[in-house]
Write a protein that holds these residues in place. Structure first.
Motif, short mmCIF file in Angstrom:
data_model
loop_
_atom_site.label_atom_id
_atom_site.label_comp_id
_atom_site.label_asym_id
_atom_site.label_seq_id
_atom_site.Cartn_x
_atom_site.Cartn_y
_atom_site.Cartn_z
N UNK A 1 32.52 33.75 39.13
CA UNK A 1 31.90 33.59 37.81
C UNK A 1 31.23 34.86 37.31
N UNK A 2 30.78 35.72 38.20
CA UNK A 2 30.04 36.91 37.76
C UNK A 2 30.90 38.17 37.70
N UNK A 3 32.05 38.21 38.33
CA UNK A 3 32.85 39.43 38.35
C UNK A 3 34.33 39.11 38.48
N UNK A 4 35.15 39.99 37.91
CA UNK A 4 36.60 39.91 38.05
C UNK A 4 37.10 41.33 38.25
N UNK A 5 37.37 41.68 39.49
CA UNK A 5 37.75 43.04 39.84
C UNK A 5 39.13 43.43 39.30
N UNK A 6 39.96 42.48 38.95
CA UNK A 6 41.27 42.78 38.38
C UNK A 6 41.13 43.53 37.06
N UNK A 7 40.08 43.21 36.31
CA UNK A 7 39.90 43.80 34.99
C UNK A 7 39.55 45.28 35.06
N UNK A 8 39.14 45.78 36.22
CA UNK A 8 38.82 47.19 36.37
C UNK A 8 40.05 48.06 36.13
N UNK A 9 41.24 47.51 36.34
CA UNK A 9 42.49 48.25 36.10
C UNK A 9 43.35 47.64 34.99
N UNK A 10 43.31 46.33 34.82
CA UNK A 10 44.27 45.67 33.95
C UNK A 10 43.75 45.29 32.58
N UNK A 11 42.45 45.44 32.30
CA UNK A 11 41.93 45.15 30.97
C UNK A 11 42.54 46.13 29.97
N UNK A 12 42.76 45.71 28.74
CA UNK A 12 43.45 46.55 27.76
C UNK A 12 42.74 47.87 27.51
N UNK A 13 41.43 47.91 27.74
CA UNK A 13 40.67 49.13 27.45
C UNK A 13 40.82 50.21 28.51
N UNK A 14 41.30 49.87 29.72
CA UNK A 14 41.41 50.85 30.80
C UNK A 14 42.80 50.95 31.43
N UNK B 1 44.56 53.93 33.94
CA UNK B 1 44.76 53.59 35.36
C UNK B 1 46.24 53.49 35.74
N UNK B 2 47.13 53.52 34.77
CA UNK B 2 48.55 53.38 35.06
C UNK B 2 48.92 51.97 35.49
N UNK B 3 48.15 50.98 35.06
CA UNK B 3 48.38 49.59 35.45
C UNK B 3 48.93 48.82 34.25
N UNK B 4 49.69 47.77 34.50
CA UNK B 4 50.16 46.94 33.38
C UNK B 4 48.97 46.30 32.65
N UNK B 5 49.07 46.26 31.34
CA UNK B 5 48.03 45.63 30.53
C UNK B 5 48.24 44.12 30.53
N UNK B 6 47.14 43.39 30.47
CA UNK B 6 47.23 41.95 30.37
C UNK B 6 47.95 41.56 29.08
N UNK B 7 48.65 40.45 29.13
CA UNK B 7 49.30 39.92 27.94
C UNK B 7 48.24 39.59 26.90
N UNK B 8 48.61 39.70 25.64
CA UNK B 8 47.65 39.39 24.57
C UNK B 8 47.23 37.92 24.60
N UNK B 9 48.03 37.08 25.24
CA UNK B 9 47.64 35.67 25.36
C UNK B 9 46.36 35.50 26.17
N UNK B 10 46.04 36.48 26.99
CA UNK B 10 44.82 36.42 27.79
C UNK B 10 43.57 36.68 26.94
N UNK B 11 43.77 37.14 25.72
CA UNK B 11 42.66 37.44 24.81
C UNK B 11 42.58 36.46 23.65
#
Length: 144
Positions: free
Chosen positions: A77-90, A94-104
């Motif tokens: 509930x307090x943290x999601x470490x996946x977003x450190x690389x996969x959030x659209x802003x980073x 990081x060279x990581x795939x961006x999350x699908x827009x459906x996630x937003x």
């Protein structure tokens, strides 16, 4: 009166089923899925082999598999470490795939600047890809 008959029938069916389970157990027909006794140490063989290459998806709209280990990732509930690389802003940096827009998108389809709460727990849909033996026979064939 009708409730009492229904309840009595339910109790009778339950007792018959319970008696059948006790009889099967006493007959020695019930087998455990694990080889070790219940009070013993459960030995688990290392069968997971992480693959470096990306697996192809088996069906349209299948959530992508995770091509790296997430054993030490914090997703609560307090943290999601996946977003450190996969959030659209980073993701680009990081060279990581961006999350699908459906996630937003929220439940009403409104665009959000941050990941939607309904998509916060990535491992609800995404699992690490691994070359593991099948637990049960599977005759599924992909449509493509």
């Amino acid at each position: 009166m009708k409730f009492q008959k229904t309840f009595s029938a339910f109790i009778a069916a339950f007792l018959i089923a319970l008696g059948g389970m006790v009889w099967a157990d006493q007959a020695g027909n019930v087998k455990a899925l694990r080889a070790d006794p219940l009070d013993g140490l459960n030995r688990i063989d290392e069968v997971k082999h992480q693959e470096a290459r990306r697996f192809v998806r088996n069906y349209r709209q299948q959530p992508p598999l995770i091509p790296h280990s997430i054993d030490q990732y914090q997703i609560d509930l307090s943290a999601n470490q996946c977003l450190a690389c996969h959030d659209w802003s980073v993701a680009g940096d990081r060279g990581a795939p961006t999350l699908s827009m459906t996630h937003y998108l929220d439940r009403d389809g409104q665009q959000l600047d941050a990941i939607a709460g309904t998509r916060w727990f990535c491992n609800q849909c995404h699992v690490p890809q691994a070359n593991t033996p099948a637990l049960v026979d599977n005759v599924f064939t992909p449509s493509h």
